[in-house]
Write an enzyme that holds these catalytic residues in place. Sequence first.
Site, PDB file in Angstrom:
ATOM      1  N   LYS A 177       0.873  -1.177   0.000  1.00 47.70           N
ATOM      2  CA  LYS A 177       0.000   0.000   0.000  1.00 47.70           C
ATOM      3  C   LYS A 177       0.912   1.230   0.000  1.00 47.70           C
ATOM      4  CE  LYS A 177      -3.110   3.137   0.679  1.00 47.70           C
ATOM      5  NZ  LYS A 177      -2.128   4.223   0.479  1.00 47.70           N
TER       6      LYS A 177
ATOM      7  N   GLY B 253       5.239   5.721   8.656  1.00 44.27           N
ATOM      8  CA  GLY B 253       4.385   6.883   8.490  1.00 44.27           C
ATOM      9  C   GLY B 253       4.153   7.588   9.801  1.00 44.27           C
ATOM     10  N   GLY B 254       3.009   8.259   9.899  1.00 42.96           N
ATOM     11  CA  GLY B 254       2.701   9.077  11.058  1.00 42.96           C
ATOM     12  C   GLY B 254       2.371   8.261  12.300  1.00 42.96           C
TER      13      GLY B 254
ATOM     14  N   GLU C  70       6.254  17.068  15.566  1.00 41.34           N
ATOM     15  CA  GLU C  70       6.997  16.875  14.312  1.00 41.34           C
ATOM     16  C   GLU C  70       6.454  17.809  13.239  1.00 41.34           C
ATOM     17  OE1 GLU C  70       8.773  13.125  11.866  1.00 41.34           O
ATOM     18  OE2 GLU C  70       6.663  13.010  12.411  1.00 41.34           O
TER      19      GLU C  70
ATOM     20  N   CYS D 230      11.722  11.440   8.759  1.00 38.98           N
ATOM     21  CA  CYS D 230      11.414  11.141  10.158  1.00 38.98           C
ATOM     22  C   CYS D 230      12.636  11.314  11.047  1.00 38.98           C
ATOM     23  CB  CYS D 230      10.859   9.725  10.284  1.00 38.98           C
ATOM     24  SG  CYS D 230      11.925   8.465   9.563  1.00 38.98           S
TER      25      CYS D 230
ATOM     26  N   THR E  46      -1.454   7.242  12.849  1.00 39.56           N
ATOM     27  CA  THR E  46      -1.862   6.092  12.040  1.00 39.56           C
ATOM     28  C   THR E  46      -1.204   4.818  12.550  1.00 39.56           C
ATOM     29  OG1 THR E  46      -2.112   7.531  10.118  1.00 39.56           O
ATOM     30  CG2 THR E  46      -1.950   5.165   9.706  1.00 39.56           C
ATOM     31  N   GLY E  47       0.056   4.912  12.949  1.00 36.56           N
ATOM     32  CA  GLY E  47       0.753   3.740  13.478  1.00 36.56           C
ATOM     33  C   GLY E  47       0.077   3.190  14.716  1.00 36.56           C
TER      34      GLY E  47
ATOM     35  N   GLU F 123       7.508   2.160  11.994  1.00 34.67           N
ATOM     36  CA  GLU F 123       8.548   3.189  11.976  1.00 34.67           C
ATOM     37  C   GLU F 123       7.828   4.516  11.828  1.00 34.67           C
ATOM     38  OE1 GLU F 123      10.860   5.951  10.370  1.00 34.67           O
ATOM     39  OE2 GLU F 123      11.344   4.459   8.847  1.00 34.67           O
TER      40      GLU F 123
ATOM     41  N   GLU G   3      -0.833   7.446  -1.102  1.00 35.72           N
ATOM     42  CA  GLU G   3      -1.762   7.796  -2.176  1.00 35.72           C
ATOM     43  C   GLU G   3      -1.124   8.728  -3.206  1.00 35.72           C
ATOM     44  OE1 GLU G   3      -6.243   9.771  -2.679  1.00 35.72           O
ATOM     45  OE2 GLU G   3      -5.114  10.040  -0.818  1.00 35.72           O
TER      46      GLU G   3
END
Length: 497
Positions: free
Chosen positions: A175, A228-229, A385, A284, A232-233, A250, A178
């Site tokens: 995935k 990612g963020g 961040e 990151c 969401t993680g 991560e 987007e």
Amino acid sequence: MTEQTLPLCIAGQWRLGRGERYASYYPATGEPVAWLNAANVEDVNEAIEGAHQAFLHSGWAQRKPHERAAVLYRIAQLIREQAEELAQLQRQDNGKPIGETRNLVASAAGTFQFFAAACETLEETITPSRGDFVTMSVYEPMGVVAAITPWNSPIASEAQKVAPALAAGNAVVIKPAEITPLLALQLARLCEEAGLPKGLISVLPGKGSVLGDAITRHPLVKRVSFTGGTRTGKHIAHIAADKMMPVSLELGGKSPTIVLDDADLDHAVAGVLYGIFSSSGEACIAGSRLFVARALYEPFMLRLCAAAANIKVGNPADETTQMGPLISAAHRESVERYVALGLSEGGRLRLGGQRLTGDEYDKGFYYPPTILEGLSNDQRVCQEEIFGPVLIALPFDDEADLLDQANDSLYALAAGIWSRDYKRAWSLGRKIQAGTVWINTYKQFSISTPFGGWRDSGLGREKGRLGILQYMEQKSLYWGMNERPLAWASEHREVAP
């Protein structure tokens, strides 16, 4: 570009997605570079079920390790053969300067080569005997695993997940972000060209909130590796907990970079600049909090700001460009809001802080190197961040003061230390809370060295020779060597009359 809609790779078939048509935009101009139909939940289910069937019936998992390795070596070779095409494609996909995208493509090739070697040299173990039996520890593939990747370094991130997962014998559903789908689609083509059986890799572009959620919840998905963020993680982690499914996460960072009073200033200035302003700060591990010994603070800042003012911001296709545009107009606005917040919190602009304008700058999403000072570490711009080219500079008085500030963060992904005294740097490096600490360098990576974070920066580790084991289940086998039947059964056996 043409108006042709790109097909997706779904369960071994290249076809249009069932979702809405959308464009991938070039951040340097805001113009579309490709059109595609997003995948939808029906596509997700088809890809995962197809991957499961390919895992069961393609024979990939049953191939000898060196046979799987041969395909991975071939993928690495194909990436190198098409390196310039891939680098230019990634430049268009996310606006990174061409020099940087070439390095990311080279990294992806090296990752497949490394995990090919890890695959064919992975040893299983005969463990020490504790009885009349021989014990063995072996590793087996999980089945279908998911790789959810970010927009800031697509092909390198995808390689770091796909290569070990395939080496372990799994099927993989990718995935991609987007807004940066092109490299994942091209990587799938190269995997198939290299001889990977059909169905073992699928690519599902589209909204993460819909597709990522559906992928993570699917009962046939046995592991998710996400970059990612943090928000969401954590959502993925909650779903995984309900499924009893392992994850690799991560996530974000607010990394401290530290200049001690005995630092080599030439090295420190160059390293601090590279740590925060390369990739336009969209990393990151960016060294976004700068701690400088108070006695050195002003002379160091004068040198740092003079050097930062000379960074070339511009067209990513130009070989001399150091910083390209940010990924989108919306993300640039987010960075601008953080700079305004820092000023409202009492900060002062030492450099930058105003959107670049004129000619090419008006077309794309550019923002200059920006340095804020006059803040305290507990303020929002020092704790949240920003993910852009914004550096917060803070003086410190002594090591105790430094450690209190540097470790005062929800994040613990990376850190940098600049000192001529290796013993002092070693001691400080062990006290800093972070998954990676660079000493007299920054933002250097090796696929052979594990990478990941603590706390809100994530769970698990990627890379390293044993990174392949993240995508395998461990199994113990016991081989009975006893000459007589098990004593318990013999002692309690009923005697027939």
